[in-house]
Design an enzyme around this catalytic site. Structure first.
Site, PDB file in Angstrom:
ATOM      1  N   GLU A 120      -2.114  -2.296   3.388  1.00 60.26           N
ATOM      2  CA  GLU A 120      -0.993  -2.113   4.325  1.00 60.26           C
ATOM      3  C   GLU A 120      -0.030  -1.029   3.848  1.00 60.26           C
ATOM      4  O   GLU A 120       1.151  -1.297   3.618  1.00 60.26           O
ATOM      5  CB  GLU A 120      -0.184  -3.415   4.441  1.00 60.26           C
ATOM      6  CG  GLU A 120      -0.936  -4.649   4.848  1.00 60.26           C
ATOM      7  CD  GLU A 120      -0.077  -5.915   4.724  1.00 60.26           C
ATOM      8  OE1 GLU A 120       0.973  -5.891   4.055  1.00 60.26           O
ATOM      9  OE2 GLU A 120      -0.480  -6.926   5.307  1.00 60.26           O
ATOM     10  N   PRO A 121      -0.486   0.200   3.695  1.00 65.93           N
ATOM     11  CA  PRO A 121       0.450   1.230   3.250  1.00 65.93           C
ATOM     12  C   PRO A 121       1.426   1.571   4.368  1.00 65.93           C
ATOM     13  O   PRO A 121       1.048   1.615   5.535  1.00 65.93           O
ATOM     14  CB  PRO A 121      -0.447   2.440   2.955  1.00 65.93           C
ATOM     15  CG  PRO A 121      -1.856   1.969   3.174  1.00 65.93           C
ATOM     16  CD  PRO A 121      -1.800   0.752   4.003  1.00 65.93           C
ATOM     17  N   GLY A 122       2.647   1.783   3.999  1.00 64.49           N
ATOM     18  CA  GLY A 122       3.653   2.235   4.952  1.00 64.49           C
ATOM     19  C   GLY A 122       4.035   3.661   4.628  1.00 64.49           C
ATOM     20  O   GLY A 122       3.559   4.615   5.239  1.00 64.49           O
ATOM     21  N   ARG A 123       4.857   3.809   3.592  1.00 66.08           N
ATOM     22  CA  ARG A 123       5.375   5.150   3.283  1.00 66.08           C
ATOM     23  C   ARG A 123       4.275   6.136   2.920  1.00 66.08           C
ATOM     24  O   ARG A 123       4.444   7.326   3.121  1.00 66.08           O
ATOM     25  CB  ARG A 123       6.426   5.068   2.179  1.00 66.08           C
ATOM     26  CG  ARG A 123       5.919   5.067   0.779  1.00 66.08           C
ATOM     27  CD  ARG A 123       7.042   4.974  -0.225  1.00 66.08           C
ATOM     28  NE  ARG A 123       7.719   3.693  -0.141  1.00 66.08           N
ATOM     29  CZ  ARG A 123       9.026   3.514  -0.269  1.00 66.08           C
ATOM     30  NH1 ARG A 123       9.806   4.546  -0.488  1.00 66.08           N
ATOM     31  NH2 ARG A 123       9.551   2.315  -0.185  1.00 66.08           N
ATOM     32  N   TYR A 145      19.285   2.872  -1.774  1.00 65.07           N
ATOM     33  CA  TYR A 145      18.329   2.757  -2.888  1.00 65.07           C
ATOM     34  C   TYR A 145      18.604   3.768  -3.999  1.00 65.07           C
ATOM     35  O   TYR A 145      17.773   3.908  -4.903  1.00 65.07           O
ATOM     36  CB  TYR A 145      16.897   3.014  -2.405  1.00 65.07           C
ATOM     37  CG  TYR A 145      16.378   2.126  -1.321  1.00 65.07           C
ATOM     38  CD1 TYR A 145      16.156   0.759  -1.543  1.00 65.07           C
ATOM     39  CD2 TYR A 145      16.072   2.648  -0.064  1.00 65.07           C
ATOM     40  CE1 TYR A 145      15.637  -0.042  -0.535  1.00 65.07           C
ATOM     41  CE2 TYR A 145      15.549   1.848   0.938  1.00 65.07           C
ATOM     42  CZ  TYR A 145      15.329   0.502   0.702  1.00 65.07           C
ATOM     43  OH  TYR A 145      14.819  -0.277   1.684  1.00 65.07           O
ATOM     44  N   CYS A 187      32.786   7.822   7.844  1.00 69.01           N
ATOM     45  CA  CYS A 187      33.987   7.481   7.082  1.00 69.01           C
ATOM     46  C   CYS A 187      33.665   6.435   6.021  1.00 69.01           C
ATOM     47  O   CYS A 187      34.061   5.265   6.131  1.00 69.01           O
ATOM     48  CB  CYS A 187      35.071   6.976   8.015  1.00 69.01           C
ATOM     49  SG  CYS A 187      35.457   8.186   9.273  1.00 69.01           S
TER      50      CYS A 187
HETATM   51  C1  PLP Z   1       7.094  -3.034   3.270  1.00 73.06           C
HETATM   52  C2  PLP Z   1       5.762  -3.660   3.300  1.00 73.06           C
HETATM   53  C3  PLP Z   1       4.612  -2.863   3.234  1.00 73.06           C
HETATM   54  C4  PLP Z   1       4.650  -1.367   3.091  1.00 73.06           C
HETATM   55  O1  PLP Z   1       5.220  -0.953   1.907  1.00 73.06           O
HETATM   56  P1  PLP Z   1       5.136   0.599   1.485  1.00 73.06           P
HETATM   57  O2  PLP Z   1       5.789   0.661   0.185  1.00 73.06           O
HETATM   58  O3  PLP Z   1       5.843   1.362   2.540  1.00 73.06           O
HETATM   59  O4  PLP Z   1       3.697   0.944   1.423  1.00 73.06           O
HETATM   60  C5  PLP Z   1       3.386  -3.501   3.305  1.00 73.06           C
HETATM   61  N1  PLP Z   1       3.282  -4.853   3.437  1.00 73.06           N
HETATM   62  C6  PLP Z   1       4.370  -5.643   3.506  1.00 73.06           C
HETATM   63  C7  PLP Z   1       4.200  -7.112   3.654  1.00 73.06           C
HETATM   64  C8  PLP Z   1       5.651  -5.083   3.432  1.00 73.06           C
HETATM   65  O5  PLP Z   1       6.732  -5.876   3.491  1.00 73.06           O
END
Ligand code: PLP
Length: 428
Positions: free
Chosen positions: A281-284, A324, A350
């Site tokens: 599950e990659p996001g970034r 962060y 502000c």
């Molecule tokens: C945030 C999250 C991700 C993605 O994380 P990245 O660091 O963006 O890859 C994947 N799985 C779960 C459950 C998350 O909460």
């Protein structure tokens, strides 16, 4: 190959920064500022590199859309074969609008409501990653009411120590709110066998974001393997092992790119041993480097011995620096050739916490210049707010020599659309 796509996606030609084959300045003039710009080529490239590294193991990629839930990005990733990981009913709704079907969707999150669980079951999602016994009981009740069996993964807190840049993005140690403690999972799985509307088919972990080493994956997978073995003995049939996101992104020049081959070497054998399908599950990893934020310099000023660049974007567009303490490379879209200077880049909000960079050596810029804030395609627009009644920025996608506004800039009317000018008072 990967590095070259990234290097050419935001490169200079004749001193001016281009987004693929479109000058950044042309986008800013057409869409205004602040505007997020995403490169389709970078997203395609990162998806292909990861898929390629994982070819040896049965797997599916589920993009964590909380990083950037823009419809254009979702559609692009879907066309490449990605599924999606959602963490709210709102994300489920957005995912479906972008064309994802139930089997493409994994539902996670520590605080799902009964209503959200109902929506997920109605859509027929592939997996609901459950984070507590109480949630499991609620899911059983909702599934019974709908007359369905819920496909369940247990999100395990494997209690691994994570080295990453900020405490807020570590999630898999003892004492975090996420997941079922690994030493309680077996008992919970046994008691779940009496729940007729629960089918335990997966184990899940997400130990954190921006993981600096592969060690947390290795340690977490060890924990999951042990657990999977005992669960199998106890009669469970685990089809999926979901290892979450966390692949790191190079934010600064010289930060290492993740070694996907080494990642696959850690992950694939463990998954094969468990005889399951891998879910990542990659996001970034997909969206961060695909994006830049374009902002205009409004003013320069000197105050208290510091030099300030005041931009038309700040914490309302990009919260990461103040939330962060994150680093984002900032440059001028067309440097003027003067010596670099040390400045604070701040926004118009502000708040003293409204900064994009502090004590930063960067291009010397003047009012009217265009700033390019790099690696802002993940956790940028999605974390933006309307604080100070600031309309949200526009989002643009670039693909080769073409670009499109994929989210229009908010208007003042959008800011007040839900306000009731003449509210209807009710008696208690
Ligand atoms: C945030 C999250 C991700 C993605 O994380 P990245 O660091 O963006 O890859 C994947 N799985 C779960 C459950 C998350 O909460």
């Amino acid at each position: 190959m990967g590095e070259s796509v990234l290097a050419t996606a935001f490169a200079r030609r004749g001193g001016a920064l281009f987004c693929e084959d479109v000058p950044a300045d042309a986008i800013a003039r057409s869409a205004g500022t602040p505007t997020f710009v995403y490169s389709a080529a970078v997203i395609r490239d990162s998806y292909r590199r990861l898929s390629c590294a994982l070819t040896g193991v049965k797997h599916r990629v589920h993009y964590a859309m909380k990083a950037n839930g823009n419809r254009a990005i979702l559609s692009l990733l879907r066309s490449l074969g990605s599924g999606v990981d959602v963490v709210s009913g709102g994300e489920l709704f957005r995912a479906q609008r972008a064309g994802f079907k139930g089997h493409d969707i994994i539902f996670g999150g520590v605080g799902k409501t009964g209503q959200e669980l109902r929506e997920a079951l109605k859509v027929g999602v592939k997996l609901i990653n459950v984070e507590s016994e109480a949630e499991l009981q609620l899911l059983e009740a909702v599934a019974r009411e709908l007359g369905v069996v819920a496909p369940v993964g247990f999100r395990i807190n494997p209690d691994v120590t994570v080295e990453n840049p900020h405490a807020y993005i570590a999630t898999g140690s003892k004492g975090h709110k996420f997941g079922i403690p690994h030493d309680e999972a077996l008992a919970l799985a046994k008691s779940a066998r009496s729940l007729e509307h629960i089918d335990l088919i997966g184990l899940d972990m997400h130990v954190g974001s921006q993981l600096a080493t592969l060690e947390p994956y290795r340690a977490g997978l060890d924990r999951l393997s042990d657990l999977a073995a005992s669960l199998t003995v106890a009669g469970a049939h685990l089809r999926y092992i979901d290892i979450g996101g966390g692949l790191p992104v190079a934010y600064d020049n010289g930060d290492p790119e993740p070694d996907l081959e080494a990642f696959a070497t850690v992950v694939a054998p463990a998954i094969k041993k468990m005889n399951a399908e891998l879910i990542v599950e990659p996001g970034r990893f997909f969206s961060a480097a695909s994006g830049v934020l374009l902002a205009r310099v409004l003013y320069r000023k000197r105050s208290g011995g510091k030099d300030y660049v005041i931009a038309d974007a700040g914490m309302t567009e990009l919260l990461r620096p103040s939330h962060y303490d994150a680093y984002h490379l900032i440059e001028s879209a067309k440097p003027n050739g003067r010596d670099r200077t040390v400045v604070d880049v701040v926004g118009p909000v502000c708040e003293s916490g409204d900064f994009l960079a502090q004590d930063r050596e960067m291009d010397d810029v003047e009012p009217g210049d265009l700033l390019v804030i790099h690696t802002t395609g993940a956790y940028g627009y999605v974390m933006s707010s309307n604080y100070n009644a600031r309309p949200k920025a526009a989002e643009v996608m670039v693909d080769g020599a073409r670009f499109a506004i994929v989210t229009a800039r908010e208007s003042y009317d959008d800011l007040v659309r839900l306000e009731q000018a003449d509210p209807e008072w009710r008696d208690a």
